[in-house]
Design a protein around this motif. Sequence first.
Motif, PDB file in Angstrom:
ATOM      1  N   GLN A 103       0.678  -1.307  -0.396  1.00  0.00           N
ATOM      2  CA  GLN A 103       0.054  -0.198   0.133  1.00  0.00           C
ATOM      3  C   GLN A 103       0.762   0.787   0.096  1.00  0.00           C
ATOM      4  N   LEU A 104       1.674   0.758   0.392  1.00  0.00           N
ATOM      5  CA  LEU A 104       2.271   2.213   0.509  1.00  0.00           C
ATOM      6  C   LEU A 104       3.971   2.570  -0.029  1.00  0.00           C
ATOM      7  N   HIS A 105       4.202   1.460  -0.615  1.00  0.00           N
ATOM      8  CA  HIS A 105       5.886   1.249  -1.797  1.00  0.00           C
ATOM      9  C   HIS A 105       5.566  -0.073  -2.139  1.00  0.00           C
ATOM     10  N   ASP A 106       6.056   0.561  -4.051  1.00  0.00           N
ATOM     11  CA  ASP A 106       5.332  -0.508  -4.815  1.00  0.00           C
ATOM     12  C   ASP A 106       6.882  -1.417  -5.004  1.00  0.00           C
ATOM     13  N   ARG A 107       6.743  -2.207  -5.306  1.00  0.00           N
ATOM     14  CA  ARG A 107       7.901  -3.735  -5.628  1.00  0.00           C
ATOM     15  C   ARG A 107       8.614  -3.246  -6.791  1.00  0.00           C
ATOM     16  N   ARG A 108       8.020  -2.714  -7.757  1.00  0.00           N
ATOM     17  CA  ARG A 108       8.868  -1.858  -9.595  1.00  0.00           C
ATOM     18  C   ARG A 108       7.769  -0.392  -8.984  1.00  0.00           C
ATOM     19  N   PRO A 109       8.201   0.680  -8.521  1.00  0.00           N
ATOM     20  CA  PRO A 109       8.289   1.733  -8.491  1.00  0.00           C
ATOM     21  C   PRO A 109       7.526   2.557  -9.975  1.00  0.00           C
ATOM     22  N   TYR A 110       8.986   2.116 -10.386  1.00  0.00           N
ATOM     23  CA  TYR A 110       9.657   3.271 -12.240  1.00  0.00           C
ATOM     24  C   TYR A 110       9.327   1.972 -13.260  1.00  0.00           C
ATOM     25  N   ALA A 111       8.349   2.212 -14.218  1.00  0.00           N
ATOM     26  CA  ALA A 111       8.126   1.356 -15.847  1.00  0.00           C
ATOM     27  C   ALA A 111       8.996   1.339 -16.325  1.00  0.00           C
ATOM     28  N   ALA A 112       9.883   2.414 -15.553  1.00  0.00           N
ATOM     29  CA  ALA A 112      11.513   3.334 -16.744  1.00  0.00           C
ATOM     30  C   ALA A 112      12.087   3.668 -16.019  1.00  0.00           C
TER      31      ALA A 112
ATOM     32  N   SER B 197       3.468  17.700 -29.231  1.00  0.00           N
ATOM     33  CA  SER B 197       4.007  19.117 -27.824  1.00  0.00           C
ATOM     34  C   SER B 197       2.894  18.300 -27.098  1.00  0.00           C
ATOM     35  N   ASN B 198       2.390  17.068 -26.777  1.00  0.00           N
ATOM     36  CA  ASN B 198       2.088  16.906 -25.428  1.00  0.00           C
ATOM     37  C   ASN B 198       2.295  16.522 -24.232  1.00  0.00           C
ATOM     38  N   PHE B 199       2.083  17.414 -23.986  1.00  0.00           N
ATOM     39  CA  PHE B 199       2.983  16.989 -21.867  1.00  0.00           C
ATOM     40  C   PHE B 199       3.001  15.599 -21.762  1.00  0.00           C
ATOM     41  N   ARG B 200       3.814  14.506 -21.275  1.00  0.00           N
ATOM     42  CA  ARG B 200       4.159  13.332 -20.829  1.00  0.00           C
ATOM     43  C   ARG B 200       4.704  13.552 -19.314  1.00  0.00           C
ATOM     44  N   ILE B 201       4.071  12.772 -18.445  1.00  0.00           N
ATOM     45  CA  ILE B 201       4.830  12.720 -16.592  1.00  0.00           C
ATOM     46  C   ILE B 201       5.003  11.547 -16.137  1.00  0.00           C
ATOM     47  N   ASP B 202       6.298  11.274 -16.111  1.00  0.00           N
ATOM     48  CA  ASP B 202       7.067  10.123 -15.472  1.00  0.00           C
ATOM     49  C   ASP B 202       7.493  10.909 -14.749  1.00  0.00           C
ATOM     50  N   THR B 203       7.559   9.561 -13.724  1.00  0.00           N
ATOM     51  CA  THR B 203       8.503   9.617 -12.682  1.00  0.00           C
ATOM     52  C   THR B 203       9.962   7.991 -12.880  1.00  0.00           C
ATOM     53  N   THR B 204      10.922   8.035 -12.681  1.00  0.00           N
ATOM     54  CA  THR B 204      12.023   7.381 -13.056  1.00  0.00           C
ATOM     55  C   THR B 204      12.783   7.599 -11.058  1.00  0.00           C
ATOM     56  N   GLN B 205      14.691   7.332 -10.890  1.00  0.00           N
ATOM     57  CA  GLN B 205      14.778   6.949  -9.937  1.00  0.00           C
ATOM     58  C   GLN B 205      15.438   8.120  -9.642  1.00  0.00           C
ATOM     59  N   ASP B 206      15.411   8.795 -10.639  1.00  0.00           N
ATOM     60  CA  ASP B 206      15.933  10.617 -10.729  1.00  0.00           C
ATOM     61  C   ASP B 206      14.855  11.729 -10.158  1.00  0.00           C
ATOM     62  N   GLY B 207      13.976  11.317 -10.196  1.00  0.00           N
ATOM     63  CA  GLY B 207      12.665  12.096 -10.392  1.00  0.00           C
ATOM     64  C   GLY B 207      11.640  12.378 -10.819  1.00  0.00           C
ATOM     65  N   VAL B 208      11.111  13.270 -11.043  1.00  0.00           N
ATOM     66  CA  VAL B 208       9.129  13.314 -11.855  1.00  0.00           C
ATOM     67  C   VAL B 208      10.278  13.996 -13.397  1.00  0.00           C
TER      68      VAL B 208
ATOM     69  N   LYS C 142       8.384  10.033  -4.273  1.00  0.00           N
ATOM     70  CA  LYS C 142       9.038   9.969  -2.733  1.00  0.00           C
ATOM     71  C   LYS C 142       8.302   9.186  -2.054  1.00  0.00           C
ATOM     72  N   LEU C 143       6.676   8.117  -2.370  1.00  0.00           N
ATOM     73  CA  LEU C 143       6.988   7.026  -2.009  1.00  0.00           C
ATOM     74  C   LEU C 143       7.653   5.927  -2.736  1.00  0.00           C
ATOM     75  N   GLY C 144       8.140   6.213  -3.765  1.00  0.00           N
ATOM     76  CA  GLY C 144       8.287   4.976  -4.149  1.00  0.00           C
ATOM     77  C   GLY C 144       7.295   4.226  -4.546  1.00  0.00           C
ATOM     78  N   LYS C 145       6.148   4.926  -5.565  1.00  0.00           N
ATOM     79  CA  LYS C 145       5.217   4.350  -6.018  1.00  0.00           C
ATOM     80  C   LYS C 145       4.460   4.164  -7.683  1.00  0.00           C
ATOM     81  N   ARG C 146       4.307   3.943  -8.162  1.00  0.00           N
ATOM     82  CA  ARG C 146       4.047   3.677  -9.473  1.00  0.00           C
ATOM     83  C   ARG C 146       3.576   4.884  -9.975  1.00  0.00           C
ATOM     84  N   TYR C 147       3.670   5.433 -11.214  1.00  0.00           N
ATOM     85  CA  TYR C 147       2.802   6.541 -10.945  1.00  0.00           C
ATOM     86  C   TYR C 147       2.331   5.984 -12.558  1.00  0.00           C
ATOM     87  N   ARG C 148       1.044   6.811 -12.742  1.00  0.00           N
ATOM     88  CA  ARG C 148       0.509   6.386 -14.533  1.00  0.00           C
ATOM     89  C   ARG C 148      -0.284   8.261 -14.861  1.00  0.00           C
TER      90      ARG C 148
END
Length: 473
Positions: free
Chosen positions: A345-354, A369-380, A425-431
């Motif tokens: 619930q708080l942290h994911d096993r694989r928080p980053y898809a890329a 020019s569409n904005f894409r938003i994603d997270t990796t181990q170095d930030g948003v 910051k939590l280590g959750k998967r962002y979509r």
Amino acid sequence: MSERLLFLTGHLAFPRLERMVAGFGETARDWRIHDIGVKVAALMTQEIIQRRLPRPVEADRVILPGRCRADLDALAREFGVPFERGPEEIADLPAYLGHGGRAPDLSRHDMRIFAEIVDASKMTVDEVVTKALVLQRGGADVIDLGCLPDTPFDHMEETIAALKANGLKVSVDSANVSELERAARAGVDHLLSLDEETLRILPDHSSVVPILVPRPHGDLDSLQRAARIAHRRGISAILDPILDPIHFGFAASIARYVELRAREPEAEIMMGTGNLTELTDADSGGVTAAMLGICSELNIRHLLTVQVSPHTRRTLQEHDAARRLMYAARADRALPKGYSDALLQLHDRRPYAATPLEIAELARELRDSNFRIDTTQDGVHIYAKRFHHVASDAMSLFPHLGVEHDGAHAFYLGTELMKAEIAFKLGKRYRQDEPLDFGAAVDINEEDATRFKEMGHTMRKAGEGRAEDASDT
């Protein structure tokens, strides 16, 4: 011969999927990937598949991207091969294809959940029924009516009848023997908590199944005597040596469960987890997973749950998820790992898809020019055609967006970037455009997987107008 799998994808995802499949080595020798001819795999439609997928399909299964909206049954009928919807992210394919190449079966369990309504005697009949039906939807198999000291339960019989009329199994838990006798006459399924003395209130061959406890507390000999009395009288019983709170006998009570199973290999046993979940200031999901792991090892098949404290408001759903997880893992003789994210619930096993490199590579290939938003181990990350910025907090990205005078764009990007920051910051998967997945901690609104969402509000860079969802996987 290994199973033949065919993965359908689009231009952008093809290289990553190819690298992922290659990582399976010899297992993937009969797997193939087909670029269906669209840029974004999620925009693959049923009509496109029907028009562009070559026939005959030489595969045992066809796996579509998780975001593909298509009628799987219709495709299977047309091509003569099973179609299934895989994970939304390529990074999740290894887990999806684990455990024999199939998604884990979490439909089965062998533990019954007793969900206690601790203050039933202070509630009206309608209030109890309403709450009981909510508990049933959360996973409860038996509704346990808690009786309070010095609080009359004059409407007990009426409450039991109303619950039974709604098709519910009912138990009553009371320290008052006269209340237990009334409950037995009213037709409850279980009584908590009888001992070798109070077991006398039940007639021989009673249909009521009592939960027996030791008297005095912790005395397994007395619990076994009660069990033998019940057996001689033709009464089925469940034994509960009682789980104690931490610093008040917790370790010793665990040892009692182990010893009781050794003494009584065939006995039905109950564990009430409320003394741990309610009386420990810790997120209850992890506590529940550990306790149900013990139950799984000891073949304890009856669980008494309580959710009174605010921090245990989802403990019933957590128990339901945990019993399914433990059953699946035990059936495979495996660790309870890689089967379900419901208790992460708080942290994911694989928080980053890329990886940052993959995001940078994708950003370089974008032609819109569409904005894409994603997270990796170095930030948003936020990126588009000739635009790519990364930061650890959402506010640092705002000056680069050029939406100061466009409230709708600013509002959308602000909410998405803040969600991405929380995930990072939590280590959750962002979509993007999807709620964060907190597992069993929140209800999930199931969407129709055969339909595209309505036009979303993923925005173009300033001055470029609106666009549809810009997801690339």
